[in-house]
Design an enzyme around this catalytic site. Sequence first.
Site, PDB file in Angstrom:
ATOM      1  N   ASN A 148      13.422   8.644  -7.672  1.00 21.63           N
ATOM      2  CA  ASN A 148      13.815   7.842  -6.505  1.00 21.63           C
ATOM      3  C   ASN A 148      12.830   6.726  -6.185  1.00 21.63           C
ATOM      4  O   ASN A 148      13.189   5.747  -5.531  1.00 21.63           O
ATOM      5  CB  ASN A 148      13.976   8.739  -5.278  1.00 21.63           C
ATOM      6  CG  ASN A 148      12.729   9.537  -4.975  1.00 21.63           C
ATOM      7  OD1 ASN A 148      12.351  10.427  -5.747  1.00 21.63           O
ATOM      8  ND2 ASN A 148      12.071   9.253  -3.872  1.00 21.63           N
TER       9      ASN A 148
ATOM     10  N   HIS B 218      15.292  12.594  -7.046  1.00 25.01           N
ATOM     11  CA  HIS B 218      16.470  13.045  -6.309  1.00 25.01           C
ATOM     12  C   HIS B 218      17.509  13.586  -7.288  1.00 25.01           C
ATOM     13  O   HIS B 218      17.724  13.020  -8.371  1.00 25.01           O
ATOM     14  CB  HIS B 218      17.109  11.887  -5.538  1.00 25.01           C
ATOM     15  CG  HIS B 218      16.317  11.419  -4.354  1.00 25.01           C
ATOM     16  ND1 HIS B 218      15.174  12.038  -3.913  1.00 25.01           N
ATOM     17  CD2 HIS B 218      16.540  10.376  -3.499  1.00 25.01           C
ATOM     18  CE1 HIS B 218      14.711  11.404  -2.847  1.00 25.01           C
ATOM     19  NE2 HIS B 218      15.520  10.399  -2.577  1.00 25.01           N
TER      20      HIS B 218
ATOM     21  N   SER C 190       9.305  12.514  -1.410  1.00 32.08           N
ATOM     22  CA  SER C 190       8.801  11.143  -1.553  1.00 32.08           C
ATOM     23  C   SER C 190       9.756  10.131  -0.953  1.00 32.08           C
ATOM     24  O   SER C 190       9.355   9.011  -0.635  1.00 32.08           O
ATOM     25  CB  SER C 190       8.543  10.811  -3.029  1.00 32.08           C
ATOM     26  OG  SER C 190       9.717  10.959  -3.799  1.00 32.08           O
ATOM     27  N   GLY C 191      11.013  10.512  -0.756  1.00 35.08           N
ATOM     28  CA  GLY C 191      11.950   9.650  -0.060  1.00 35.08           C
ATOM     29  C   GLY C 191      11.558   9.411   1.391  1.00 35.08           C
ATOM     30  O   GLY C 191      12.036   8.462   2.024  1.00 35.08           O
TER      31      GLY C 191
ATOM     32  N   THR D 218       0.808  -1.221   0.000  1.00 36.18           N
ATOM     33  CA  THR D 218       0.000   0.000   0.000  1.00 36.18           C
ATOM     34  C   THR D 218       0.844   1.275   0.000  1.00 36.18           C
ATOM     35  O   THR D 218       0.313   2.372  -0.153  1.00 36.18           O
ATOM     36  CB  THR D 218      -0.941   0.030   1.212  1.00 36.18           C
ATOM     37  OG1 THR D 218      -0.163  -0.014   2.411  1.00 36.18           O
ATOM     38  CG2 THR D 218      -1.904  -1.150   1.181  1.00 36.18           C
TER      39      THR D 218
ATOM     40  N   VAL E 175       6.361   2.960  -2.685  1.00 30.16           N
ATOM     41  CA  VAL E 175       7.275   2.066  -3.393  1.00 30.16           C
ATOM     42  C   VAL E 175       6.585   0.748  -3.718  1.00 30.16           C
ATOM     43  O   VAL E 175       6.764   0.193  -4.809  1.00 30.16           O
ATOM     44  CB  VAL E 175       8.565   1.844  -2.588  1.00 30.16           C
ATOM     45  CG1 VAL E 175       9.452   0.796  -3.251  1.00 30.16           C
ATOM     46  CG2 VAL E 175       9.333   3.164  -2.446  1.00 30.16           C
TER      47      VAL E 175
ATOM     48  N   CYS F 259      18.258   4.932  -2.083  1.00 26.56           N
ATOM     49  CA  CYS F 259      17.845   5.528  -3.352  1.00 26.56           C
ATOM     50  C   CYS F 259      18.906   6.472  -3.926  1.00 26.56           C
ATOM     51  O   CYS F 259      19.192   6.442  -5.130  1.00 26.56           O
ATOM     52  CB  CYS F 259      16.524   6.261  -3.175  1.00 26.56           C
ATOM     53  SG  CYS F 259      16.445   7.337  -1.724  1.00 26.56           S
TER      54      CYS F 259
ATOM     55  N   ARG G  62      21.776  -4.106   4.600  1.00 25.55           N
ATOM     56  CA  ARG G  62      22.749  -3.615   3.614  1.00 25.55           C
ATOM     57  C   ARG G  62      24.193  -3.816   4.048  1.00 25.55           C
ATOM     58  O   ARG G  62      25.069  -4.005   3.207  1.00 25.55           O
ATOM     59  CB  ARG G  62      22.491  -2.137   3.314  1.00 25.55           C
ATOM     60  CG  ARG G  62      21.205  -1.885   2.540  1.00 25.55           C
ATOM     61  CD  ARG G  62      20.923  -0.407   2.401  1.00 25.55           C
ATOM     62  NE  ARG G  62      19.621  -0.171   1.788  1.00 25.55           N
ATOM     63  CZ  ARG G  62      18.976   0.991   1.860  1.00 25.55           C
ATOM     64  NH1 ARG G  62      19.512   2.007   2.539  1.00 25.55           N
ATOM     65  NH2 ARG G  62      17.800   1.134   1.287  1.00 25.55           N
TER      66      ARG G  62
ATOM     67  N   GLN H   5      17.231  15.871  -2.181  1.00 25.18           N
ATOM     68  CA  GLN H   5      16.350  14.718  -2.135  1.00 25.18           C
ATOM     69  C   GLN H   5      14.886  15.116  -1.954  1.00 25.18           C
ATOM     70  O   GLN H   5      14.542  15.896  -1.081  1.00 25.18           O
ATOM     71  CB  GLN H   5      16.794  13.765  -1.021  1.00 25.18           C
ATOM     72  CG  GLN H   5      18.162  13.166  -1.283  1.00 25.18           C
ATOM     73  CD  GLN H   5      18.649  12.254  -0.179  1.00 25.18           C
ATOM     74  OE1 GLN H   5      19.811  12.359   0.252  1.00 25.18           O
ATOM     75  NE2 GLN H   5      17.812  11.355   0.304  1.00 25.18           N
TER      76      GLN H   5
END
Length: 348
Positions: free
Chosen positions: A315, A242, A160-161, A11, A14, A130, A99, A157
């Site tokens: 992004n 971005h 929306s990030g 939802t 991304v 991103c 990561r 940036q």
Amino acid sequence: MGYRVAIVGATGNVGREMLNILEELEFPVDEIHAIASRKSKGVEVSFGDKTIKCQDIEQFDFSKVDIVLMSAGGAVSKEWSEKIGKAGPIVIDNSSAFRKDPDVPLIVPEVNPDAIKDATKKNIIANPNCSTIQLVTALKPLHDAAKIKRVVVSTYQSVSGAGKEGMDELWNQTKAIYGLGDATPKKFPKQIAFNVIPYIGSFLEDGSTDEEKKMSDETHKMLDPDIKVTVTCVRVPVFVGHSEAVNVEFDRPIEPDEARAILREAPGVLVIDKQEHDGYITPVDAASEHAVYVSRIRKDPTVENGLNLWVVSDNLRKGAALNAVQIAQLLDETGVIKSSSGYRSITV
């Protein structure tokens, strides 16, 4: 036969883009499952011309899918990704949770596709930050041609990030300021409308932020640990896309024309670089596009073997959802997972 795919966080911004891009790239999907928290159970999302209802992550049987695209934040990933991986599917995780894990490959397919060989160690693959994705996509072909010694990056940036809440805050503050309403910050620490905020994430002991450290650490893991990287991350009042001002020092002279020629041949990169009043890319131009765009390629006369670049990308797409789906494509292409169906690879 295609794949059985689950989207966790379906939802969110991304998650919805992941559904869109799976359909756009005609990735071979036999079954698609939208997964979310219990409060979003039953919420409908679109996949092509179909509408599917979200299922509760607590009740879903992940052993019945092949690939899980995870975009529900670091806390959810830490709780669920390893459990899901042990159940059988490969998790492509969009958060920062894994990561740094040496047993989890961090992959941008145009940069380090060979890392896919480690995908089955934990059945988890990490999708990079991103801003890092677009940076290393632009740097990789240049680094192959002339070794990079040092990179200085300033990011611009988009909101929306920070998710839907970030986009809503920019929209609501902008309306409030024009209408003399309440522009009190809620998502961001300071007003974002008509402002810039030189702070993303949280502060570390050395005065940098964790967003800045992510970019440095991830560049080292994917590209070259010997590159010196320094970053300043800034949030700007842009909805999607971005941008990065990138200063690069090489171990040999490289002319702007040579850099343009190299980047024009690079996968995933488009060069828009004319010395005209509109001969460069902006976030508005890059929104909803797949490429990493490079503009303003020019010499830096203040350092030996220096170049300046302007790098822009959507992004939500290449910075997140598109890269995740391209990792799924890479899993298929390399035989890490199997399917007899074909799909359309993205080229830019």
